[in-house]
Write an enzyme that holds these catalytic residues in place. Sequence first.
Site, PDB file in Angstrom:
ATOM      1  N   GLU A   1     -20.836 -33.050 -21.415  1.00 47.95           N
ATOM      2  CA  GLU A   1     -19.430 -33.220 -21.830  1.00 47.95           C
ATOM      3  C   GLU A   1     -19.001 -32.212 -22.884  1.00 47.95           C
ATOM      4  O   GLU A   1     -17.968 -31.556 -22.758  1.00 47.95           O
ATOM      5  CB  GLU A   1     -19.204 -34.639 -22.369  1.00 47.95           C
ATOM      6  N   ASP A  56      -9.367 -41.215 -12.074  1.00 49.53           N
ATOM      7  CA  ASP A  56     -10.454 -40.252 -11.828  1.00 49.53           C
ATOM      8  C   ASP A  56     -10.328 -39.557 -10.468  1.00 49.53           C
ATOM      9  O   ASP A  56     -11.312 -39.071  -9.916  1.00 49.53           O
ATOM     10  CB  ASP A  56     -11.834 -40.928 -11.935  1.00 49.53           C
ATOM     11  N   ASN A  84     -16.106 -35.921 -28.317  1.00 51.74           N
ATOM     12  CA  ASN A  84     -15.519 -34.842 -27.489  1.00 51.74           C
ATOM     13  C   ASN A  84     -14.419 -34.114 -28.256  1.00 51.74           C
ATOM     14  O   ASN A  84     -14.302 -32.893 -28.156  1.00 51.74           O
ATOM     15  CB  ASN A  84     -14.989 -35.399 -26.168  1.00 51.74           C
ATOM     16  N   GLY A 113     -14.809 -40.155 -30.786  1.00 58.55           N
ATOM     17  CA  GLY A 113     -14.248 -38.812 -30.838  1.00 58.55           C
ATOM     18  C   GLY A 113     -15.252 -37.665 -30.868  1.00 58.55           C
ATOM     19  O   GLY A 113     -14.944 -36.596 -31.406  1.00 58.55           O
ATOM     20  N   LEU A 129      -9.158 -44.427 -23.245  1.00 62.92           N
ATOM     21  CA  LEU A 129      -9.521 -45.469 -22.288  1.00 62.92           C
ATOM     22  C   LEU A 129      -8.339 -46.259 -21.724  1.00 62.92           C
ATOM     23  O   LEU A 129      -8.529 -47.158 -20.912  1.00 62.92           O
ATOM     24  CB  LEU A 129     -10.578 -46.395 -22.908  1.00 62.92           C
ATOM     25  N   HIS A 140     -14.897 -37.185 -17.706  1.00 60.18           N
ATOM     26  CA  HIS A 140     -15.495 -38.436 -17.216  1.00 60.18           C
ATOM     27  C   HIS A 140     -17.023 -38.292 -17.230  1.00 60.18           C
ATOM     28  O   HIS A 140     -17.550 -37.264 -16.780  1.00 60.18           O
ATOM     29  CB  HIS A 140     -14.996 -38.758 -15.800  1.00 60.18           C
ATOM     30  N   ASN A 161      -8.998 -34.711 -17.943  1.00 59.10           N
ATOM     31  CA  ASN A 161      -9.816 -35.821 -18.453  1.00 59.10           C
ATOM     32  C   ASN A 161     -11.287 -35.441 -18.346  1.00 59.10           C
ATOM     33  O   ASN A 161     -11.681 -34.718 -17.434  1.00 59.10           O
ATOM     34  CB  ASN A 161      -9.536 -37.070 -17.599  1.00 59.10           C
TER      35      ASN A 161
HETATM   36  C1  GAR Z   1     -17.223 -40.208 -23.374  1.00 54.13           C
HETATM   37  O1  GAR Z   1     -18.499 -40.370 -22.799  1.00 54.13           O
HETATM   38  C2  GAR Z   1     -16.182 -39.984 -22.296  1.00 54.13           C
HETATM   39  O2  GAR Z   1     -16.635 -39.212 -21.231  1.00 54.13           O
HETATM   40  C3  GAR Z   1     -15.905 -41.396 -21.860  1.00 54.13           C
HETATM   41  O3  GAR Z   1     -15.879 -42.142 -23.067  1.00 54.13           O
HETATM   42  C4  GAR Z   1     -16.747 -41.506 -24.015  1.00 54.13           C
HETATM   43  C5  GAR Z   1     -15.965 -41.255 -25.278  1.00 54.13           C
HETATM   44  O4  GAR Z   1     -16.742 -40.697 -26.286  1.00 54.13           O
HETATM   45  N1  GAR Z   1     -14.697 -41.496 -21.108  1.00 54.13           N
HETATM   46  C6  GAR Z   1     -14.551 -42.320 -20.071  1.00 54.13           C
HETATM   47  O5  GAR Z   1     -15.399 -43.092 -19.701  1.00 54.13           O
HETATM   48  C7  GAR Z   1     -13.191 -42.202 -19.371  1.00 54.13           C
HETATM   49  N2  GAR Z   1     -13.241 -42.839 -18.088  1.00 54.13           N
HETATM   50  P1  GAR Z   1     -16.135 -39.905 -27.515  1.00 54.13           P
HETATM   51  O6  GAR Z   1     -15.018 -40.779 -28.103  1.00 54.13           O
HETATM   52  O7  GAR Z   1     -17.293 -39.794 -28.473  1.00 54.13           O
HETATM   53  O8  GAR Z   1     -15.627 -38.580 -27.040  1.00 54.13           O
END
Ligand code: GAR
Length: 199
Positions: free
Chosen positions: A177, A147, A14, A12, A87, A106, A104
């Site tokens: 991000e 995506d 993001n 989490g 995910l 990515h 989203n």
């Molecule tokens: C992030 O890097 C996000 O971009 C990626 O998972 C990670 C989650 O981190 N998402 C994907 O790969 C979706 N296809 P977080 O839980 O610390 O935000």
Amino acid sequence: MKKIAVLVSGGGTNLQAILDAEKSGIIKSAKVVTVISDSEGAFALTRAEKAGVEAVCIPKKSADFEARLIGLLDEKNVDLIVLAGFLSILSSEFTRHFEGKIINIHPSLIPSFCGKGFYGLRVHQAALARGVKLTGATVHYVNEIPDGGRIIAQKAVEVLPGDTPEALQQRVMKEAEHVILPQAIEDICSVDAAESEGR
Ligand code: GAR
């Protein structure tokens, strides 16, 4: 004020960037009203609770997973659904139900290293294996193609000699991000707010 739901699966960071951006005023046209995780142990749920935001878990394994998810999002009447490290792949029924309302983040420069099977650390492993010198992150609308929806924002990040997938993942999160996702939310919600007020 627009209402946002943030969907998460893991750490989490993001989500944290979004909550911090609300506090600092980068996001001023929207508010996170619920955080929904598809996995019970997700630290993102703790982050939401700490920030005083509703935190809900709907386990991915539950038979009625999407129906419960749609029910909750409809009940909250959210304006924007943000997939922030979420995910689970959503069905076309789901994406059609919330058409134009789901975004989203990515961790690559789409169309590189994206689509089915490219998520989390795997994206950075693939980027290093291919030997790219630039990677980054993309915010995009979500449609029925993984995506594949319209690109909203991108930011490039340099790959450095000796990078491991973990080191690259951290740099992409911090430099790209966590910067473009909160800004994209504000850009979308402030335009929507201006339109609905006839400005
Ligand atoms: C992030 O890097 C996000 O971009 C990626 O998972 C990670 C989650 O981190 N998402 C994907 O790969 C979706 N296809 P977080 O839980 O610390 O935000």
